[in-house]
Design an enzyme around this catalytic site. Structure first.
Site, PDB file in Angstrom:
ATOM      1  N   ASP A  50     -21.297  -8.481  -3.922  1.00  0.00           N
ATOM      2  CA  ASP A  50     -21.457  -6.848  -4.215  1.00  0.00           C
ATOM      3  C   ASP A  50     -21.945  -6.216  -3.157  1.00  0.00           C
ATOM      4  O   ASP A  50     -23.214  -6.462  -2.620  1.00  0.00           O
ATOM      5  CB  ASP A  50     -22.433  -6.845  -5.539  1.00  0.00           C
ATOM      6  CG  ASP A  50     -22.492  -5.352  -6.177  1.00  0.00           C
ATOM      7  OD1 ASP A  50     -21.890  -4.547  -5.535  1.00  0.00           O
ATOM      8  OD2 ASP A  50     -23.011  -5.191  -7.092  1.00  0.00           O
ATOM      9  N   ASP A  51     -21.183  -5.484  -2.428  1.00  0.00           N
ATOM     10  CA  ASP A  51     -21.596  -4.532  -1.211  1.00  0.00           C
ATOM     11  C   ASP A  51     -21.591  -5.501   0.054  1.00  0.00           C
ATOM     12  O   ASP A  51     -22.515  -4.882   0.860  1.00  0.00           O
ATOM     13  CB  ASP A  51     -22.836  -3.853  -1.628  1.00  0.00           C
ATOM     14  CG  ASP A  51     -22.627  -2.737  -2.719  1.00  0.00           C
ATOM     15  OD1 ASP A  51     -21.611  -2.737  -3.283  1.00  0.00           O
ATOM     16  OD2 ASP A  51     -23.739  -1.970  -3.081  1.00  0.00           O
ATOM     17  N   CYS A  90     -18.054  -0.357  -7.115  1.00  0.00           N
ATOM     18  CA  CYS A  90     -18.157  -1.700  -8.043  1.00  0.00           C
ATOM     19  C   CYS A  90     -17.287  -1.476  -9.166  1.00  0.00           C
ATOM     20  O   CYS A  90     -16.307  -2.428  -9.328  1.00  0.00           O
ATOM     21  CB  CYS A  90     -19.486  -1.545  -8.477  1.00  0.00           C
ATOM     22  SG  CYS A  90     -20.755  -2.078  -7.256  1.00  0.00           S
ATOM     23  N   HIS A 145     -20.259  -5.227 -15.127  1.00  0.00           N
ATOM     24  CA  HIS A 145     -19.737  -3.811 -14.906  1.00  0.00           C
ATOM     25  C   HIS A 145     -18.558  -3.248 -15.385  1.00  0.00           C
ATOM     26  O   HIS A 145     -17.953  -2.314 -14.421  1.00  0.00           O
ATOM     27  CB  HIS A 145     -20.126  -3.671 -13.272  1.00  0.00           C
ATOM     28  CG  HIS A 145     -20.433  -2.338 -12.902  1.00  0.00           C
ATOM     29  ND1 HIS A 145     -21.070  -1.915 -11.704  1.00  0.00           N
ATOM     30  CD2 HIS A 145     -21.045  -1.239 -13.908  1.00  0.00           C
ATOM     31  CE1 HIS A 145     -21.585  -0.678 -11.870  1.00  0.00           C
ATOM     32  NE2 HIS A 145     -21.685  -0.396 -12.962  1.00  0.00           N
ATOM     33  N   SER A 168     -25.079  -2.799 -12.488  1.00  0.00           N
ATOM     34  CA  SER A 168     -25.853  -3.080 -11.219  1.00  0.00           C
ATOM     35  C   SER A 168     -27.352  -3.189 -11.411  1.00  0.00           C
ATOM     36  O   SER A 168     -27.694  -2.435 -12.380  1.00  0.00           O
ATOM     37  CB  SER A 168     -25.520  -1.544 -10.338  1.00  0.00           C
ATOM     38  OG  SER A 168     -24.100  -1.554 -10.145  1.00  0.00           O
ATOM     39  N   HIS A 229     -26.368  -6.456  -3.557  1.00  0.00           N
ATOM     40  CA  HIS A 229     -26.485  -4.819  -3.611  1.00  0.00           C
ATOM     41  C   HIS A 229     -27.979  -4.730  -3.840  1.00  0.00           C
ATOM     42  O   HIS A 229     -28.664  -5.587  -4.254  1.00  0.00           O
ATOM     43  CB  HIS A 229     -25.909  -4.881  -5.036  1.00  0.00           C
ATOM     44  CG  HIS A 229     -25.664  -3.395  -5.686  1.00  0.00           C
ATOM     45  ND1 HIS A 229     -26.665  -2.492  -6.228  1.00  0.00           N
ATOM     46  CD2 HIS A 229     -24.621  -2.592  -5.757  1.00  0.00           C
ATOM     47  CE1 HIS A 229     -26.330  -1.485  -6.582  1.00  0.00           C
ATOM     48  NE2 HIS A 229     -25.150  -1.431  -6.423  1.00  0.00           N
ATOM     49  N   ASP A 281     -16.718  -6.998  -3.506  1.00  0.00           N
ATOM     50  CA  ASP A 281     -15.991  -5.953  -4.276  1.00  0.00           C
ATOM     51  C   ASP A 281     -16.087  -4.742  -3.525  1.00  0.00           C
ATOM     52  O   ASP A 281     -14.939  -3.868  -3.830  1.00  0.00           O
ATOM     53  CB  ASP A 281     -16.892  -5.490  -5.430  1.00  0.00           C
ATOM     54  CG  ASP A 281     -18.238  -4.898  -5.124  1.00  0.00           C
ATOM     55  OD1 ASP A 281     -18.828  -5.100  -4.176  1.00  0.00           O
ATOM     56  OD2 ASP A 281     -18.883  -4.135  -6.073  1.00  0.00           O
ATOM     57  N   ASN A 282     -16.739  -4.502  -2.534  1.00  0.00           N
ATOM     58  CA  ASN A 282     -16.671  -3.400  -1.586  1.00  0.00           C
ATOM     59  C   ASN A 282     -17.277  -3.325  -0.518  1.00  0.00           C
ATOM     60  O   ASN A 282     -18.368  -4.353  -0.362  1.00  0.00           O
ATOM     61  CB  ASN A 282     -16.878  -1.863  -2.416  1.00  0.00           C
ATOM     62  CG  ASN A 282     -18.388  -1.946  -2.941  1.00  0.00           C
ATOM     63  OD1 ASN A 282     -18.374  -2.029  -4.259  1.00  0.00           O
ATOM     64  ND2 ASN A 282     -19.385  -1.988  -2.175  1.00  0.00           N
TER      65      ASN A 282
HETATM   66 MG    MG Z   1     -20.405  -2.957  -4.970  1.00  0.00          MG
END
Ligand code: MG
Length: 455
Positions: A50-51, A90, A145, A168, A229, A281-282
């Site tokens: 995540d991130d 997300c 999520h 999150s 995250h 995810d990003n």
């Molecule tokens: Mg994310």
């Protein structure tokens, strides 16, 4: 009417594929295969951070974060240089991975919050549901999520087992009325607030247990980490150890976790029959400064449709099938996972709906390249950019990014020469820009009416 039809299509697909899977099992029994293990369908493990930024692993150029297990995984497998998440935040990114479709098709274009009443629609067919029809055991361990109300939980969308937090880890703002972060097992809250220092370790233990328990049947383990995250949390044995600060500690613990999972697969004799995929995810949440990651050579990060927002580290490992030390430079992404994994599982794509990715089995076997298909960059419901081959066009923008004003006209980049998106070639190549603009217009038209954004 359309909803009813789609619902029917989904039900028909699950029923038809269920009987096909049974037929295949019976076929194997008839063949009297001596070594069922060798003939078994491959297992799939998707580790989804995540991130995590493009520049956050040693094997992607990080200098202060040590990721020996991921580096080894890349040496033993395939390293992707242009792998895309299908959204820069997300919820839509997860929706795209699990449905194999741009999130605008499912209405999951916004980030969901603890007060959201909405989530993944029952008409969607998740990758877990598609693999279940091929005889797979399935688990989601980590951050979901896609809706936390009961009807949207992983256990209602194809996963036999769920352990993790439903949204999150920063969504516990008292003034917004958020409850403390819940930790769930299947559909029950087992801890609140979740002890976040222990999440990566406990996800890893759960993942190892799931692998061990299902070593005799094909399985799909989806492991969407809560980290890195913010708020960042690491176990005591990792906190304060990385030259990359707390963010480095957290990524190094994820790297440890990858090592544990690969060790479990080896211990269970599943190494050569398991495709392990690692990505995120990003891109990095740059406004968090030292608590956010790095997009490396790429421009900007999370929340934007510049490369830093959506291009991710990706490593795939499958000893004996994917050649050790292979590299793929062409574009690919999480949208490709649905058709690829369903194909490897011996299934076929559900009819009556559009899939946006490609089956990249030829890429994994180095027998071919991914078909030259456009990749569209959405931010929420807005189509902002398009990549075709080496070229990327990006719509004009005027607004704020991480609190700083940003304004630009139409942009055109040659991503092969300029992955950092530094030089706008729109004036030099107007015909190429025009052709990408036409593709974007046509794609938006072809989408037709899309579901209202879920909130
Ligand atoms: Mg994310």
């Amino acid at each position: 009417m359309i909803g009813a039809l789609t619902q029917g299509t989904r039900r028909d697909f699950l029923r038809r594929m269920g009987s096909a899977a049974l037929g295949l099992t019976a076929g194997w029994a008839r063949l009297g295969l001596a070594n069922a293990q060798e003939q078994r369908k491959p297992n799939f493990v998707i580790i989804f951070c995540d991130d995590l930024g493009y520049g956050d692993l040693s094997c992607y150029g990080a200098k202060k974060i040590r990721t020996p297990n991921l580096d080894r995984m890349a040496e033993e497998g395939m390293h992707f240089n242009s792998f895309y998440a299908c959204a820069p935040v997300c919820t839509p990114s997860r929706a795209g991975l699990l449905t194999g479709r741009y999130p605008i098709r499912s209405g999951l274009t916004n980030v969901l919050f603890p007060n959201s009443q909405d989530g993944i629609d029952d008409t969607e067919i998740t990758l877990a549901e598609a693999l279940k029809t091929c005889g797979y055991a399935t688990a989601c361990i980590g951050k979901w999520h896609l809706g936390h109300q009961p009807s949207f939980l992983p256990t209602r969308h194809g996963f036999d087992y769920y352990f993790g937090i439903p949204y999150s880890n920063d969504m516990d703002v008292p003034k917004r009325g958020d409850p403390p972060i819940p930790l769930m097992r299947n559909e029950a809250i087992i801890e609140q607030p979740a002890d976040q220092d222990t999440l990566t370790r406990r996800y890893t233990e759960e993942a190892r247990r799931f692998i061990a328990e299902h070593k005799n049947e094909p399985f799909f383990l989806y492991l969407p980490h809560t980290m890195p995250h913010v708020p960042l949390h690491a176990s005591p044995s990792f906190a304060g150890r990385s030259p990359g600060g707390l963010y480095g500690d957290v990524v190094e613990e994820i790297d440890w976790s990858v090592g544990e999972i690969l060790a479990e697969l080896k211990q269970q004799g599943l190494d050569g029959n398991t495709l392990v995929i690692f990505t995120s995810d990003n891109g990095p949440w740059l406004s968090q400064r030292e608590n956010g990651g790095s997009a490396g050579k790429l421009r900007l990060g999370k929340g934007t449709t510049f490369e830093g927002g959506m291009r991710e580290p990706c490593i795939m490992r499958w000893p004996g099938t994917i050649r050790a030390g292979s590299v793929y430079d062409g574009p690919s992404g999480t949208l490709d996972l649905f058709p690829t994994l369903v194909g490897l599982a011996g299934g076929s794509l559900p009819e009556g709906r559009v899939y946006d990715g490609c089956d990249i089995r030829p890429v994994l076997m180095e027998e071919g390249v991914r078909p030259a298909k456009e990749f569209y960059y959405f931010n929420g419901q807005e189509l902002q950019a398009c990549r075709h081959g080496r070229w990327k066009a990006k719509k004009p923008f005027k607004g704020n990014v991480y609190g700083e004003p940003l304004e630009h006209p139409w942009l055109l980049f040659d991503l092969e020469r300029d992955p950092g998106e530094t030089t706008n070639l729109a004036d030099r190549h107007p015909a190429i820009l025009a052709s990408l603009q036409m593709k974007m217009d046509q794609f938006r038209k072809d989408l037709g009416d899309v579901p209202k954004a879920k909130r």
